[in-house]
Design a protein around this motif. Structure first.
Motif, mmCIF file in Angstrom:
data_model
loop_
_atom_site.group_PDB
_atom_site.id
_atom_site.type_symbol
_atom_site.label_atom_id
_atom_site.label_comp_id
_atom_site.label_asym_id
_atom_site.label_seq_id
_atom_site.Cartn_x
_atom_site.Cartn_y
_atom_site.Cartn_z
ATOM 1 N N VAL A 174 42.534 32.303 44.727
ATOM 2 C CA VAL A 174 43.526 32.315 43.651
ATOM 3 C C VAL A 174 43.552 33.677 42.969
ATOM 4 N N GLY A 175 42.365 34.233 42.728
ATOM 5 C CA GLY A 175 42.293 35.548 42.094
ATOM 6 C C GLY A 175 42.893 36.649 42.946
ATOM 7 N N MET A 176 42.708 36.593 44.254
ATOM 8 C CA MET A 176 43.249 37.619 45.144
ATOM 9 C C MET A 176 44.774 37.569 45.197
ATOM 10 N N VAL A 177 45.327 36.358 45.206
ATOM 11 C CA VAL A 177 46.788 36.223 45.180
ATOM 12 C C VAL A 177 47.341 36.776 43.871
ATOM 13 N N ALA A 178 46.671 36.474 42.773
ATOM 14 C CA ALA A 178 47.108 37.002 41.473
ATOM 15 C C ALA A 178 46.992 38.525 41.434
ATOM 16 N N MET A 179 45.940 39.080 42.042
ATOM 17 C CA MET A 179 45.785 40.532 42.075
ATOM 18 C C MET A 179 46.904 41.203 42.866
ATOM 19 N N ARG A 180 47.389 40.525 43.885
ATOM 20 C CA ARG A 180 48.505 41.072 44.662
ATOM 21 C C ARG A 180 49.729 41.283 43.772
ATOM 22 N N TRP A 247 51.462 38.832 34.270
ATOM 23 C CA TRP A 247 50.911 37.501 34.494
ATOM 24 C C TRP A 247 49.956 37.481 35.668
ATOM 25 N N GLY A 248 50.243 38.277 36.679
ATOM 26 C CA GLY A 248 49.295 38.377 37.783
ATOM 27 C C GLY A 248 47.961 38.918 37.318
ATOM 28 N N ALA A 249 48.002 39.930 36.438
ATOM 29 C CA ALA A 249 46.767 40.509 35.919
ATOM 30 C C ALA A 249 46.016 39.512 35.035
ATOM 31 N N VAL A 250 46.744 38.746 34.229
ATOM 32 C CA VAL A 250 46.098 37.762 33.342
ATOM 33 C C VAL A 250 45.404 36.677 34.157
ATOM 34 N N ILE A 251 46.101 36.143 35.171
ATOM 35 C CA ILE A 251 45.511 35.083 35.995
ATOM 36 C C ILE A 251 44.307 35.608 36.769
ATOM 37 N N ALA A 252 44.447 36.813 37.322
ATOM 38 C CA ALA A 252 43.327 37.396 38.054
ATOM 39 C C ALA A 252 42.138 37.629 37.135
ATOM 40 N N ARG A 253 42.407 38.085 35.916
ATOM 41 C CA ARG A 253 41.309 38.317 34.953
ATOM 42 C C ARG A 253 40.592 37.011 34.630
ATOM 43 N N LEU A 254 41.344 35.934 34.490
ATOM 44 C CA LEU A 254 40.718 34.646 34.206
ATOM 45 C C LEU A 254 39.905 34.143 35.382
ATOM 46 N N MET A 255 40.436 34.309 36.597
ATOM 47 C CA MET A 255 39.739 33.821 37.784
ATOM 48 C C MET A 255 38.464 34.597 38.066
ATOM 49 N N PHE A 256 38.487 35.896 37.783
ATOM 50 C CA PHE A 256 37.333 36.728 38.089
ATOM 51 C C PHE A 256 36.395 36.902 36.894
ATOM 52 N N ALA A 257 36.599 36.152 35.858
ATOM 53 C CA ALA A 257 35.655 36.164 34.742
ATOM 54 C C ALA A 257 34.386 35.407 35.147
ATOM 55 N N SER A 258 33.335 35.598 34.388
ATOM 56 C CA SER A 258 32.049 34.973 34.726
ATOM 57 C C SER A 258 32.086 33.462 34.567
ATOM 58 N N MET A 300 39.329 46.811 38.336
ATOM 59 C CA MET A 300 40.485 47.102 39.175
ATOM 60 C C MET A 300 41.749 46.458 38.622
ATOM 61 N N ILE A 301 41.608 45.299 37.996
ATOM 62 C CA ILE A 301 42.775 44.616 37.425
ATOM 63 C C ILE A 301 43.313 45.397 36.237
ATOM 64 N N TRP A 302 42.403 45.866 35.354
ATOM 65 C CA TRP A 302 42.839 46.636 34.190
ATOM 66 C C TRP A 302 43.480 47.951 34.606
ATOM 67 N N LEU A 303 43.095 48.470 35.762
ATOM 68 C CA LEU A 303 43.606 49.766 36.206
ATOM 69 C C LEU A 303 44.880 49.650 37.041
ATOM 70 N N SER A 304 45.371 48.439 37.234
ATOM 71 C CA SER A 304 46.528 48.256 38.117
ATOM 72 C C SER A 304 47.734 49.051 37.638
ATOM 73 N N GLN A 305 48.054 48.960 36.340
ATOM 74 C CA GLN A 305 49.199 49.695 35.815
ATOM 75 C C GLN A 305 48.942 51.196 35.844
ATOM 76 N N LEU A 306 47.719 51.602 35.605
ATOM 77 C CA LEU A 306 47.377 53.025 35.659
ATOM 78 C C LEU A 306 47.560 53.579 37.061
ATOM 79 N N ILE A 307 47.162 52.802 38.071
ATOM 80 C CA ILE A 307 47.326 53.239 39.460
ATOM 81 C C ILE A 307 48.802 53.308 39.827
#
Length: 319
Positions: A174-180, A247-258, A300-307
């Motif tokens: 789920v996190g990888m799809v959101a990261m896409r 929203w992709g970044a938010v979902i990925a951040r939630l999925m990859f949290a501890s 990597m998620i936080w840097l998506s917009q920067l990249i």
């Protein structure tokens, strides 16, 4: 879409070629720091096994603790050095790019400069080069650590216990799809933001150059209004561009949290321990290792917009 993304990546890495050696050294140090940190976590398993034993061997326990301390210090030093190398490379890249750009502008016909406009030229020379600085200085070390840590961590987990490894990776699809979606660039939004930024730069240059006329015939209200409108337009386009991947970044951040990973590992692990299918030291290893691997992807998620912005800046500089 995949071809477009590949072209942007090639453009980005091609334009930072003058400092590629420094970037690779910084990335290697960052990757090694991740390996050192992973080593410290893996060594917690034999340490906990010694602590839970009826008669722990103090000598062996101290050796493991010393190895953990060395690994942590090594990881910290390598991470600091990796950012130092990447930042030095970023400053060097700024100098090279601005020197080359200004040298090129001195050779092109004057009509090209006039047609392009001061706003667009200022954006390329200042804003786009600065976006590349942020990419080289901050993104590259985090990218190396973000890729190395999860890959090696997954290998270690499967070598230790493949069942708990599968449990630890439940949230990853789920996190990888959101990261896409988080890394998905929006060409129209990027172009609109570039034009709005150019308009701001043009308005600033126009206001400064016409300061004498403004003070003579106007109180500056109209000129400042044009700048304020341009700034509002740039803010609006930036929000719209960033919202495409928000929203992709938010979902990925939630999925990859501890917490989500730990919430799955802990009950399943306790159930396996109670049934005699897993020992406590192995469960403790996965409790520490699983969330750590997930958290290593978060930068990597936080840097998506920067990249995305760095890729856009590289394309504009390449023109």
């Amino acid at each position: 879409m995949a071809e477009n993304t590949q072209q942007q990546e090639l453009s980005l890495w091609e334009i930072i070629k003058p400092v590629r050696r420094q970037i690779y050294i910084g990335m290697a140090m960052s990757a090694l720091s991740g390996v050192a940190w992973l080593t410290a976590l893996v060594l917690l398993r034999p340490v906990s096994r010694q602590l839970l034993a009826e008669s722990p061997d103090t000598t062996v326990l101290l050796r493991y603790c010393g190895a953990i301390l060395v690994a942590l210090i090594t990881g910290f030093v390598l991470r600091m050095l990796s950012f130092e190398w990447s930042h030095l490379g970023a400053y060097k890249l700024e100098e090279i790019l601005r020197t080359d750009l200004t040298t090129h502008l001195a050779k092109v016909p004057l009509g090209y400069v006039t047609t392009t406009g001061s706003g667009a030229l200022k954006k390329v020379l200042m804003d786009d080069v600065r976006s590349l600085h942020a990419f080289v200085a901050d993104s590259t070390p985090l990218m190396a650590r973000g890729y190395t840590g999860p890959i090696l961590g997954v290998i270690v987990m499967f070598l230790v216990d493949w069942r708990m490894a599968l449990v630890s990776l439940v949230v990853f699809p789920v996190g990888m799809v959101a990261m896409r979606f988080a890394f998905k660039d929006n060409a129209q939004g990027r172009e609109a933001y570039d034009k709005a930024t150019e308009h701001i730069n043009h308005t600033i240059v126009e206001f400064v150059q016409g300061m004498q006329v403004v003070r003579t015939f106007d109180d500056g209200t109209a000129s400042f209004r044009r700048y304020s409108d341009a700034l509002s337009e740039a803010s609006r386009t930036m929000v719209e561009w960033a919202s495409k991947s928000r929203w992709g970044a938010v979902i990925a951040r939630l999925m990859f949290a501890s917490l989500p990973t730990l919430a799955i590992i802990l009950p399943v692990g306790v159930w396996m321990v109670s049934n005699g299918w897993l020992d406590v030291p192995t469960l403790l290893l996965f409790i520490f290792l699983g969330p750590t691997i997930a958290e290593s992807i978060v930068p990597m998620i936080w840097l998506s917009q920067l990249i995305n912005m760095a890729s856009a800046g590289a394309k504009r500089i390449g023109k």
